[in-house]
Design a protein around this motif. Sequence first.
Motif, PDB file in Angstrom:
ATOM      1  N   LEU A  42       0.807  -1.125   0.008  1.00 43.93           N
ATOM      2  CA  LEU A  42       0.000  -0.084   0.014  1.00 43.93           C
ATOM      3  C   LEU A  42       0.951   1.180  -0.062  1.00 43.93           C
ATOM      4  CD1 LEU A  42      -2.859   1.436   0.025  1.00 43.93           C
ATOM      5  CD2 LEU A  42      -2.635   1.220   2.613  1.00 43.93           C
ATOM      6  N   VAL A  43       0.830   1.910  -1.016  1.00 47.78           N
ATOM      7  CA  VAL A  43       1.743   3.137  -1.157  1.00 47.78           C
ATOM      8  C   VAL A  43       0.742   4.536  -1.081  1.00 47.78           C
ATOM      9  CG1 VAL A  43       3.058   4.484  -2.848  1.00 47.78           C
ATOM     10  CG2 VAL A  43       3.139   1.958  -2.954  1.00 47.78           C
ATOM     11  N   ILE A  44       1.450   5.127  -0.082  1.00 45.05           N
ATOM     12  CA  ILE A  44       0.823   6.491   0.499  1.00 45.05           C
ATOM     13  C   ILE A  44       1.340   7.602  -0.221  1.00 45.05           C
ATOM     14  CG2 ILE A  44      -0.063   7.810   2.162  1.00 45.05           C
ATOM     15  CD1 ILE A  44      -0.675   5.287   3.870  1.00 45.05           C
ATOM     16  N   VAL A  45       0.972   8.094  -0.989  1.00 49.13           N
ATOM     17  CA  VAL A  45       1.580   9.339  -1.876  1.00 49.13           C
ATOM     18  C   VAL A  45       1.133  10.693  -1.151  1.00 49.13           C
ATOM     19  CG1 VAL A  45       1.817  10.957  -3.950  1.00 49.13           C
ATOM     20  CG2 VAL A  45       1.529   8.192  -3.979  1.00 49.13           C
ATOM     21  N   VAL A  46       2.264  11.655  -0.670  1.00 49.73           N
ATOM     22  CA  VAL A  46       2.222  12.820   0.179  1.00 49.73           C
ATOM     23  C   VAL A  46       1.977  13.918  -0.710  1.00 49.73           C
ATOM     24  CG1 VAL A  46       2.748  14.267   1.772  1.00 49.73           C
ATOM     25  CG2 VAL A  46       3.448  11.950   1.911  1.00 49.73           C
ATOM     26  N   LEU A  47       0.842  14.301  -0.994  1.00 48.33           N
ATOM     27  CA  LEU A  47       0.342  15.402  -2.106  1.00 48.33           C
ATOM     28  C   LEU A  47       0.771  16.700  -1.421  1.00 48.33           C
ATOM     29  CD1 LEU A  47      -3.290  14.530  -2.942  1.00 48.33           C
ATOM     30  CD2 LEU A  47      -1.426  14.083  -4.315  1.00 48.33           C
ATOM     31  N   PHE A  53       7.094  12.214  -8.512  1.00 47.91           N
ATOM     32  CA  PHE A  53       8.096  11.361  -8.199  1.00 47.91           C
ATOM     33  C   PHE A  53       7.202  10.026  -8.104  1.00 47.91           C
ATOM     34  CE2 PHE A  53      10.132   9.302  -4.188  1.00 47.91           C
ATOM     35  CZ  PHE A  53      10.952   8.709  -4.868  1.00 47.91           C
ATOM     36  N   ALA A  54       6.116  10.106  -7.558  1.00 48.16           N
ATOM     37  CA  ALA A  54       5.362   8.578  -7.285  1.00 48.16           C
ATOM     38  C   ALA A  54       4.682   8.256  -8.655  1.00 48.16           C
ATOM     39  CB  ALA A  54       4.189   8.841  -6.237  1.00 48.16           C
ATOM     40  N   ALA A  55       4.405   9.043  -9.421  1.00 45.40           N
ATOM     41  CA  ALA A  55       4.018   8.519 -10.877  1.00 45.40           C
ATOM     42  C   ALA A  55       5.256   7.604 -11.513  1.00 45.40           C
ATOM     43  CB  ALA A  55       3.364   9.706 -11.627  1.00 45.40           C
TER      44      ALA A  55
END
Length: 185
Positions: A42-47, A53-55
């Motif tokens: 489960l990846v949690i991306v900090v907006l 970077f996450a993409a």
Amino acid sequence: MDQPHRNQGYPLQLLYSPERIQTEIARLAKEINASYEGRELLVIVVLKGALFFAADLLRLVTVPVRMDLVKLSSYAGTESCGTVRLTKDLEFEVAGKDVLVVEDIVDTGLTLVYLLDLLKQRGAGTLRVCTLIDKTERRQAEVTADFVGFHCQGGFLVGYGLDLDERMRELPAIYQMIQDHDGEI
């Protein structure tokens, strides 16, 4: 470093080219793939900053991934205000999950400590951090990233998701803002 140039009126110095960024992302993806082989992540991306970077990172991750987004706020201009606010919460439950937080930059560490504490309270099974940039010299909270692209000293950075008051995120490289003789940007 290349010669300084201006963007939106601000003098900038190239720090990391698009090619160098992509090389580091490929290395990080390999490390993550090896660490989570055979498990769902489960990846949690900090907006908003970590979105770029996450993409790019997640396109290279080969283990099964579910992704969620969280938005926290702690900056005004170029300085951390010291108070963290949760402005967009998660949609998925984290209890018992292998959780990887993806952050663009770990600077003071206050935002990341807030998020990690929240995820621990919610019962994350395992909890690790991947950041593109780690700036330890400004650290105010004890926190360590598990996967780090670049270790960077000093300066305010923009581009590739990093911003100054919502400007310059779209730049394809990462730049350091140049200060004048009075230390002002």
